[in-house]
Design an enzyme around this catalytic site. Sequence first.
Site, PDB file in Angstrom:
ATOM      1  N   HIS A  17       0.928  -1.403  -0.006  1.00 45.58           N
ATOM      2  CA  HIS A  17       0.119   0.011  -0.132  1.00 45.58           C
ATOM      3  C   HIS A  17       0.794   1.334  -0.004  1.00 45.58           C
ATOM      4  CE1 HIS A  17      -3.899   2.102   1.573  1.00 45.58           C
ATOM      5  NE2 HIS A  17      -3.219   2.731   1.015  1.00 45.58           N
ATOM      6  N   HIS A 196      -9.648   1.015  -1.231  1.00 51.58           N
ATOM      7  CA  HIS A 196      -9.427   1.714  -0.014  1.00 51.58           C
ATOM      8  C   HIS A 196     -11.073   1.501   0.589  1.00 51.58           C
ATOM      9  CE1 HIS A 196      -5.729   3.099  -1.309  1.00 51.58           C
ATOM     10  NE2 HIS A 196      -5.502   4.057  -0.333  1.00 51.58           N
ATOM     11  N   GLU A 199     -11.435   3.339   5.901  1.00 46.17           N
ATOM     12  CA  GLU A 199     -10.378   4.204   6.305  1.00 46.17           C
ATOM     13  C   GLU A 199     -11.110   5.185   7.177  1.00 46.17           C
ATOM     14  OE1 GLU A 199      -8.369   6.381   3.211  1.00 46.17           O
ATOM     15  OE2 GLU A 199      -6.745   6.876   4.611  1.00 46.17           O
ATOM     16  N   ASP A 277       1.616   3.914   2.737  1.00 43.51           N
ATOM     17  CA  ASP A 277       0.673   4.840   2.266  1.00 43.51           C
ATOM     18  C   ASP A 277       1.079   6.029   1.231  1.00 43.51           C
ATOM     19  OD1 ASP A 277      -2.110   5.291   1.583  1.00 43.51           O
ATOM     20  OD2 ASP A 277      -2.765   6.073   3.561  1.00 43.51           O
TER      21      ASP A 277
HETATM   22  N1  ADE Z   1      -4.880   8.649  -2.012  1.00 42.19           N
HETATM   23  C1  ADE Z   1      -3.500   8.804  -1.678  1.00 42.19           C
HETATM   24  N2  ADE Z   1      -3.542   8.424  -0.267  1.00 42.19           N
HETATM   25  C2  ADE Z   1      -4.712   8.002  -0.052  1.00 42.19           C
HETATM   26  C3  ADE Z   1      -5.390   7.614   1.043  1.00 42.19           C
HETATM   27  N3  ADE Z   1      -4.923   7.356   2.225  1.00 42.19           N
HETATM   28  N4  ADE Z   1      -6.679   7.402   1.255  1.00 42.19           N
HETATM   29  C4  ADE Z   1      -7.618   7.560  -0.056  1.00 42.19           C
HETATM   30  N5  ADE Z   1      -6.915   8.042  -1.185  1.00 42.19           N
HETATM   31  C5  ADE Z   1      -5.642   8.230  -0.975  1.00 42.19           C
HETATM   32 ZN    ZN Z   2      -3.900   4.735   0.497  1.00 41.99          ZN
END
Ligand code: ADE
Ligand code: ZN
Length: 332
Positions: A17, A196, A199, A277
């Site tokens: 990721h 994703h 989150e 990330d």
């Molecule tokens: N694009 C880049 N990082 C992201 C994240 N943590 N969540 C959603 N989109 C993203």
């Molecule tokens: Zn991400």
Amino acid sequence: MSAAGAFITGLPKAELHIHLEGSLEPELMFEIARRNKIAIPFKSVNEVRAAYRFSRLQDFLDIYYRGADVLRHEQDFYDLTRAYLARAAADGVCHVEAFFDPQAHTARGVPFAVVIDGILAALKEAASDGMTSRLIMCFLRHLDEDDAFATFKAAEPYFGCIAGVGLDSSERGHPPSKFRRVFAAAGAAGLKRVAHAGEEGPPEYVWEALDVLKIDRIDHGNRALEDPKLVARIKAEEITLTVCPLSNLKLCVVGDMADHPIKNMLNQGLRATVNSDDPAYFGGYIADNYAAVAGLVTEADMAELARNSFRGSFLDAAATAKHLAAIDSYSA
Ligand code: ADE
Ligand code: ZN
């Protein structure tokens, strides 16, 4: 380096990721802006870093897309990717499955081929140093599905070099089901699918990602823990979670690292992994992310997190077995 730091760096690991655009360090941003003759609204690298204070995902995304605006030419995408790969290798990463956001560039008039050719050239060069990789093309969920389909079509000549599709950007208000058709087309084309989910979005988005988009892996997934039936499903199907501790802290998904759910995920038998990330924005690459949870997990847990990164990768069984054996001998 501390003993824990040395253990983490030496541990063979995969990164599953990482947004390549999120590895754009301010120094490189300035250098590329200068050579492309682009004005950026910051006077110095320190000023850029000082602007990286976020209270939610959208705060970050606004600045992330502005940063990506300096990327115009194949060389820029090559330099970006090379810099990330060198940094990841220094952290003990031997396999990477990297995201890129073509729509963040094509929307600004940068051709798809310019973006991917630069990235692929860097991945190819790293392969000669022993770094294996897969590339995952993400759709921006704040845009509509037709836009995602146009990107899917533009990518078709490159399907041999693209392992899968992903879904990122603003989660709230953009449920996975919005992308049902394009994910079905990706599956029919033999591509892997990730998204994703959970989150900032609710557990329902994780259910949708699984049931509607038929994803192979969940990116983040923190909020899945709110739903015991969902946890049971993720466990039973051995679905990998690509967890990003420093991102979670910087985007206020967790209030304090002491409250991070990584140990809880392992305790519940979930296949959690640790990832960076957007390392240039969140204050650390993959080893920093392992170090960030070192107070919550044991060294044996860290080895298990690293094993999970290969188990959850898109490597074939033989390559996965080779990496798992390397971890066994490292941590014995
Ligand atoms: N694009 C880049 N990082 C992201 C994240 N943590 N969540 C959603 N989109 C993203
Ligand atoms: Zn991400």
